[in-house]
Write a protein that holds these residues in place. Sequence first.
Motif, PDB file in Angstrom:
ATOM      1  N   LYS A 105       0.205   6.198   3.586  1.00 48.74           N
ATOM      2  CA  LYS A 105       0.091   4.740   3.539  1.00 48.74           C
ATOM      3  C   LYS A 105      -0.803   4.173   4.640  1.00 48.74           C
ATOM      4  N   LYS A 106      -1.188   5.027   5.586  1.00 45.38           N
ATOM      5  CA  LYS A 106      -2.102   4.610   6.648  1.00 45.38           C
ATOM      6  C   LYS A 106      -3.525   5.102   6.402  1.00 45.38           C
ATOM      7  N   ARG A 107      -3.778   5.583   5.188  1.00 45.40           N
ATOM      8  CA  ARG A 107      -5.109   6.050   4.768  1.00 45.40           C
ATOM      9  C   ARG A 107      -5.529   7.337   5.483  1.00 45.40           C
ATOM     10  N   ILE A 129      -9.509   7.123   5.449  1.00 41.85           N
ATOM     11  CA  ILE A 129     -10.311   6.913   4.248  1.00 41.85           C
ATOM     12  C   ILE A 129     -11.010   5.563   4.354  1.00 41.85           C
ATOM     13  N   ALA A 130     -12.306   5.547   4.102  1.00 39.78           N
ATOM     14  CA  ALA A 130     -13.105   4.328   4.220  1.00 39.78           C
ATOM     15  C   ALA A 130     -12.822   3.365   3.066  1.00 39.78           C
ATOM     16  N   THR A 156     -12.620  -3.416 -11.279  1.00 39.81           N
ATOM     17  CA  THR A 156     -13.022  -3.024  -9.936  1.00 39.81           C
ATOM     18  C   THR A 156     -11.792  -2.553  -9.165  1.00 39.81           C
ATOM     19  N   VAL A 157     -11.895  -1.358  -8.615  1.00 39.07           N
ATOM     20  CA  VAL A 157     -10.798  -0.762  -7.847  1.00 39.07           C
ATOM     21  C   VAL A 157     -11.253  -0.641  -6.398  1.00 39.07           C
ATOM     22  N   THR A 158     -10.427  -1.134  -5.480  1.00 40.68           N
ATOM     23  CA  THR A 158     -10.741  -1.055  -4.054  1.00 40.68           C
ATOM     24  C   THR A 158      -9.559  -0.453  -3.303  1.00 40.68           C
ATOM     25  N   GLN A 159      -9.753  -0.315  -2.008  1.00 42.35           N
ATOM     26  CA  GLN A 159      -8.668   0.205  -1.169  1.00 42.35           C
ATOM     27  C   GLN A 159      -7.439  -0.691  -1.240  1.00 42.35           C
ATOM     28  N   ALA A 160      -7.644  -1.973  -1.542  1.00 47.93           N
ATOM     29  CA  ALA A 160      -6.513  -2.906  -1.637  1.00 47.93           C
ATOM     30  C   ALA A 160      -5.532  -2.498  -2.737  1.00 47.93           C
ATOM     31  N   ASP A 161      -6.040  -1.852  -3.794  1.00 46.61           N
ATOM     32  CA  ASP A 161      -5.167  -1.407  -4.879  1.00 46.61           C
ATOM     33  C   ASP A 161      -4.252  -0.270  -4.442  1.00 46.61           C
TER      34      ASP A 161
END
Length: 223
Positions: free
Chosen positions: A192-194, A62-63, A74-79
């Motif tokens: 957890k590894k996208r 997932i990008a 703001t929601v990002t992959q970090a969340d």
Amino acid sequence: MLSFFKDYKYFAIVFLIISIIIMAVIYNILNVEKPLPIYQPAMVNFELVDSTIQHQKKYHKIADFSLTNQNGKTVTQADYENKIYVADFFFTTCQTICPIMTDHMVYIQKELKDEPDVMLLSHTVTPEIDSVAQLKKYALKKGVDDSRWNLVTGDKKQIYDLARKSYLAVKDIEGFDPYDMIHTENFMLIDKKRQIRGFYDGTKPEEIKRLIADIHILKKDSE
């Protein structure tokens, strides 16, 4: 010697069949869990995949993204870092499959309320309609837990690219705006590894049960 093997040929065949049956019974008794597949674009219906990656057979993830949730945050992959999550695509004015899908997301939220490393992520396919205020109204109506479940809106092209190039979840609408899309009933399970670890029909209760069972498998694998 040849006579010996000939005499015992049928015994060997019967013994092999019995051995296979015994192994199958033992497998079912022990309930051995197979690892979940890691889905690649080449494994998915090409209608749901952007043409640039339809033949990709490995390394799909997932990008990164940056979208806005129902609280204006703001929601990002970090969340979602180090989280297992379920993703889908919807729109708040949908009167067909979306209400069923959302109700099933609510069910997942309830069933996994004690699992802090499992989250939910719903993307609108009509960001021009689904403003932050509209998403918040919808979230309150449906009982969304803000700490676990983000309903996100944002740039239409980014959402389109995520849907077609990351989650492999929507179809193009030919002859319309290049970023118009038809969302499917699919829920995607992300590890957890996208990586995509499963696709599920979000309108069917039995599929939701399978999804929850697969989440538990993922949790065991990541411990």
